[in-house]
Design a protein around this motif. Structure first.
Motif, PDB file in Angstrom:
ATOM      1  N   MET A   1       5.961 -19.850  34.666  1.00 25.06           N
ATOM      2  CA  MET A   1       5.734 -19.785  33.409  1.00 25.06           C
ATOM      3  C   MET A   1       6.738 -20.830  32.531  1.00 25.06           C
ATOM      4  O   MET A   1       7.975 -20.675  32.836  1.00 25.06           O
ATOM      5  N   ALA A   2       6.404 -21.686  31.746  1.00 25.02           N
ATOM      6  CA  ALA A   2       6.869 -22.490  30.776  1.00 25.02           C
ATOM      7  C   ALA A   2       6.823 -22.223  29.412  1.00 25.02           C
ATOM      8  O   ALA A   2       5.761 -21.589  28.876  1.00 25.02           O
TER       9      ALA A   2
ATOM     10  N   ASN B   1       2.997 -20.757  28.169  1.00 26.48           N
ATOM     11  CA  ASN B   1       2.114 -21.819  28.574  1.00 26.48           C
ATOM     12  C   ASN B   1       0.776 -20.860  28.989  1.00 26.48           C
ATOM     13  O   ASN B   1      -0.322 -21.252  29.177  1.00 26.48           O
ATOM     14  N   LYS B   2       1.293 -19.640  29.490  1.00 26.73           N
ATOM     15  CA  LYS B   2       0.264 -18.691  29.958  1.00 26.73           C
ATOM     16  C   LYS B   2      -0.589 -17.960  28.762  1.00 26.73           C
ATOM     17  O   LYS B   2      -1.607 -17.023  28.940  1.00 26.73           O
TER      18      LYS B   2
END
Length: 108
Positions: free
Chosen positions: A1-2, A15-16
């Motif tokens: 996850m970013a 970003n999810k």
């Protein structure tokens, strides 16, 4: 996850995420091209805001200068200090806005 920036409001999101928690932009329904267009539109709006601020700063600078030129206030009077203050604030404000605009254009 970013952590990425929302193309709608430029705030940090995962970003999810399927929707931005800040502006409720539905990212899941958008294509990559639509997201890119929205990001470009946001950058252009930001540049336009700084262009408007540059124009206001220039008006402030010129207003102070023209007041000193036409009215010729007494040295050390309140009018002279106000005109000099307008010139200084307008100049600094203008220069800061121009630096930000250059930064935004190089950021592309």
């Amino acid at each position: 996850m970013a952590i990425v920036q929302c193309p709608g409001c430029s705030k940090s999101i995962s970003n999810k995420s399927t929707a931005c928690p800040h502006c409720q932009l539905q990212l899941k329904e958008m294509t990559a091209e639509q997201i890119e267009r929205l990001a470009i539109k946001q950058r252009i709006n930001k540049q336009q805001k700084f262009m408007n601020h540059s124009f206001l700063a220039l008006i402030l600078f010129l207003g102070g200068f023209l007041y000193m030129y036409w009215r010729q206030p007494e040295p050390d009077s309140l009018q002279m200090m106000a005109a000099q203050g307008a010139i200084a604030i307008g100049c600094v404000w203008y220069l800061v806005n121009r630096v930000v605009l250059i930064y935004l254009k190089k950021k592309k």
